[in-house]
Scaffold this motif. Structure first.
Motif, PDB file in Angstrom:
ATOM      1  N   PHE A   1      58.642  65.117  56.739  1.00  0.00           N
ATOM      2  CA  PHE A   1      58.350  63.811  56.166  1.00  0.00           C
ATOM      3  C   PHE A   1      58.428  63.866  54.643  1.00  0.00           C
ATOM      4  N   THR A   2      58.595  62.714  54.072  1.00  0.00           N
ATOM      5  CA  THR A   2      58.482  62.503  52.627  1.00  0.00           C
ATOM      6  C   THR A   2      57.631  61.256  52.451  1.00  0.00           C
ATOM      7  N   ILE A   3      56.594  61.362  51.643  1.00  0.00           N
ATOM      8  CA  ILE A   3      55.687  60.240  51.420  1.00  0.00           C
ATOM      9  C   ILE A   3      55.443  60.101  49.928  1.00  0.00           C
ATOM     10  N   THR A   4      55.402  58.869  49.441  1.00  0.00           N
ATOM     11  CA  THR A   4      55.132  58.600  48.028  1.00  0.00           C
ATOM     12  C   THR A   4      53.845  57.807  47.938  1.00  0.00           C
ATOM     13  N   LEU A   5      52.938  58.293  47.103  1.00  0.00           N
ATOM     14  CA  LEU A   5      51.653  57.636  46.861  1.00  0.00           C
ATOM     15  C   LEU A   5      51.635  57.157  45.417  1.00  0.00           C
ATOM     16  N   LYS A   6      51.117  55.965  45.193  1.00  0.00           N
ATOM     17  CA  LYS A   6      51.050  55.402  43.842  1.00  0.00           C
ATOM     18  C   LYS A   6      49.609  55.019  43.541  1.00  0.00           C
ATOM     19  N   GLN A   7      49.116  55.481  42.396  1.00  0.00           N
ATOM     20  CA  GLN A   7      47.745  55.168  41.999  1.00  0.00           C
ATOM     21  C   GLN A   7      47.703  53.762  41.415  1.00  0.00           C
ATOM     22  N   ILE A   8      46.702  52.993  41.830  1.00  0.00           N
ATOM     23  CA  ILE A   8      46.575  51.613  41.351  1.00  0.00           C
ATOM     24  C   ILE A   8      45.227  51.443  40.677  1.00  0.00           C
ATOM     25  N   LYS A   9      45.129  50.406  39.872  1.00  0.00           N
ATOM     26  CA  LYS A   9      43.865  50.041  39.247  1.00  0.00           C
ATOM     27  C   LYS A   9      43.323  48.833  39.991  1.00  0.00           C
ATOM     28  N   VAL A  10      42.049  48.890  40.344  1.00  0.00           N
ATOM     29  CA  VAL A  10      41.416  47.812  41.085  1.00  0.00           C
ATOM     30  C   VAL A  10      40.526  47.046  40.124  1.00  0.00           C
ATOM     31  N   ALA A  11      40.717  45.738  40.058  1.00  0.00           N
ATOM     32  CA  ALA A  11      39.932  44.903  39.152  1.00  0.00           C
ATOM     33  C   ALA A  11      38.593  44.576  39.787  1.00  0.00           C
ATOM     34  N   ASN A  12      37.561  44.510  38.967  1.00  0.00           N
ATOM     35  CA  ASN A  12      36.239  44.090  39.423  1.00  0.00           C
ATOM     36  C   ASN A  12      36.114  42.593  39.218  1.00  0.00           C
ATOM     37  N   VAL A  13      35.624  41.912  40.218  1.00  0.00           N
ATOM     38  CA  VAL A  13      35.459  40.465  40.151  1.00  0.00           C
ATOM     39  C   VAL A  13      34.013  40.171  39.783  1.00  0.00           C
ATOM     40  N   ALA A  14      33.819  39.344  38.768  1.00  0.00           N
ATOM     41  CA  ALA A  14      32.468  38.967  38.355  1.00  0.00           C
ATOM     42  C   ALA A  14      31.868  38.055  39.413  1.00  0.00           C
ATOM     43  N   LYS A  15      30.624  38.333  39.771  1.00  0.00           N
ATOM     44  CA  LYS A  15      29.964  37.538  40.802  1.00  0.00           C
ATOM     45  C   LYS A  15      29.428  36.232  40.225  1.00  0.00           C
ATOM     46  N   PHE A  16      28.974  36.241  38.979  1.00  0.00           N
ATOM     47  CA  PHE A  16      28.477  35.033  38.347  1.00  0.00           C
ATOM     48  C   PHE A  16      28.658  35.171  36.846  1.00  0.00           C
ATOM     49  N   VAL A  17      28.596  34.047  36.189  1.00  0.00           N
ATOM     50  CA  VAL A  17      28.723  34.011  34.737  1.00  0.00           C
ATOM     51  C   VAL A  17      27.417  33.469  34.193  1.00  0.00           C
ATOM     52  N   SER A  18      26.800  34.201  33.288  1.00  0.00           N
ATOM     53  CA  SER A  18      25.558  33.716  32.700  1.00  0.00           C
ATOM     54  C   SER A  18      25.864  33.056  31.359  1.00  0.00           C
ATOM     55  N   VAL A  19      25.272  31.873  31.155  1.00  0.00           N
ATOM     56  CA  VAL A  19      25.475  31.118  29.930  1.00  0.00           C
ATOM     57  C   VAL A  19      24.108  30.941  29.295  1.00  0.00           C
ATOM     58  N   SER A  20      23.998  31.304  28.024  1.00  0.00           N
ATOM     59  CA  SER A  20      22.703  31.232  27.370  1.00  0.00           C
ATOM     60  C   SER A  20      22.378  29.823  26.872  1.00  0.00           C
ATOM     61  N   VAL A  21      23.361  29.018  26.577  1.00  0.00           N
ATOM     62  CA  VAL A  21      23.146  27.670  26.061  1.00  0.00           C
ATOM     63  C   VAL A  21      23.382  26.679  27.203  1.00  0.00           C
ATOM     64  N   PRO A  22      22.493  25.715  27.388  1.00  0.00           N
ATOM     65  CA  PRO A  22      22.739  24.744  28.461  1.00  0.00           C
ATOM     66  C   PRO A  22      23.991  23.914  28.159  1.00  0.00           C
ATOM     67  N   ILE A  23      24.711  23.621  29.197  1.00  0.00           N
ATOM     68  CA  ILE A  23      25.968  22.891  29.058  1.00  0.00           C
ATOM     69  C   ILE A  23      25.729  21.436  29.428  1.00  0.00           C
ATOM     70  N   LYS A  24      26.199  20.515  28.553  1.00  0.00           N
ATOM     71  CA  LYS A  24      26.062  19.083  28.836  1.00  0.00           C
ATOM     72  C   LYS A  24      27.080  18.677  29.887  1.00  0.00           C
ATOM     73  N   GLN A  25      26.663  17.691  30.671  1.00  0.00           N
ATOM     74  CA  GLN A  25      27.569  17.156  31.664  1.00  0.00           C
ATOM     75  C   GLN A  25      28.675  16.390  30.958  1.00  0.00           C
ATOM     76  N   GLN A  26      29.912  16.665  31.325  1.00  0.00           N
ATOM     77  CA  GLN A  26      31.042  16.053  30.645  1.00  0.00           C
ATOM     78  C   GLN A  26      31.697  14.948  31.456  1.00  0.00           C
ATOM     79  N   THR A  27      31.146  14.627  32.594  1.00  0.00           N
ATOM     80  CA  THR A  27      31.701  13.549  33.402  1.00  0.00           C
ATOM     81  C   THR A  27      30.645  12.493  33.641  1.00  0.00           C
ATOM     82  N   LYS A  28      31.084  11.274  33.870  1.00  0.00           N
ATOM     83  CA  LYS A  28      30.181  10.165  34.116  1.00  0.00           C
ATOM     84  C   LYS A  28      29.735  10.216  35.576  1.00  0.00           C
ATOM     85  N   ALA A  29      28.503   9.870  35.810  1.00  0.00           N
ATOM     86  CA  ALA A  29      27.988   9.858  37.170  1.00  0.00           C
ATOM     87  C   ALA A  29      28.715   8.795  37.983  1.00  0.00           C
ATOM     88  N   VAL A  30      28.882   9.032  39.261  1.00  0.00           N
ATOM     89  CA  VAL A  30      29.583   8.109  40.141  1.00  0.00           C
ATOM     90  C   VAL A  30      28.662   6.932  40.437  1.00  0.00           C
TER      91      VAL A  30
END
Length: 174
Positions: free
Chosen positions: A102-131
């Motif tokens: 047999f002949t086999i080729t293996l390639k090393q890859i980089k795996v990205a980490n996915v952020a589970k949540f984003v923390s924001v220190s400043v409260p964000i104002k609502q930018q859309t009008k209420a329905v």
């Protein structure tokens, strides 16, 4: 003994592991070349050997790992984590009973980490009008393609009457 994930490789006869980098080169006006960036390419390793497998169970597992792109580990002479199988070829010959080369080729890859949540220190104002409910609304009529765009109509002028002196439209003047 060498393993590719949980598949036992009976004999490895040849290991090739080239390492390379990619550079970005730019030509200058005086004909010189400059390099302004160097990026390491992923490590690839090519293995040649023999697998003894009369039921082809090992082949089916290696094929499944390659088709699914499963991230595996390789640990024999060189330990590589996060590798995928990019090529797998087997050669049957009469010199190997109940197995194959047999002949086999293996390639090393980089795996990205996915952020589970984003923390924001400043409260964000609502930018859309209420329905809100506006009830039933009258629809606006849209102009049709045959609507008039000009308020004045263009008409052709009346034909002028020519006399001896050539002044048109001035017959009764003195």
């Amino acid at each position: 003994m060498p393993y590719i994930k949980d598949v036992l490789i009976d004999v490895i006869t040849d290991v090739s592991m080239p390492e390379s980098s990619t550079t970005t080169d730019h030509a200058l006006e005086d004909g010189e070349q400059i390099t302004d960036h160097v990026k390491a390419d992923p490590i690839t390793i090519t293995l040649k050997g023999v697998i003894l497998d009369d039921t082809e169970e090992k082949v089916l597992k290696l094929r499944e790992y390659r088709e699914k792109g499963e991230i595996i580990e390789y640990d024999y002479m060189t330990a590589l984590k996060n590798v995928v199988i990019t090529n797998f070829a087997r050669d049957y010959s009469s010199s190997i009973k109940n197995g194959y080369a047999f002949t086999i080729t293996l390639k090393q890859i980089k795996v990205a980490n996915v952020a589970k949540f984003v923390s924001v220190s400043v409260p964000i104002k609502q930018q859309t009008k209420a329905v809100t409910n506006k009830g039933r609304q009258q629809t606006k009529k849209t102009p049709t393609a045959t609507s008039k765009t000009n308020k004045t109509r263009y008409t052709t002028p009346p034909k002028s009457v020519q006399k001896n002196n050539g002044w048109a439209g001035l017959e009764g003047r003195k």
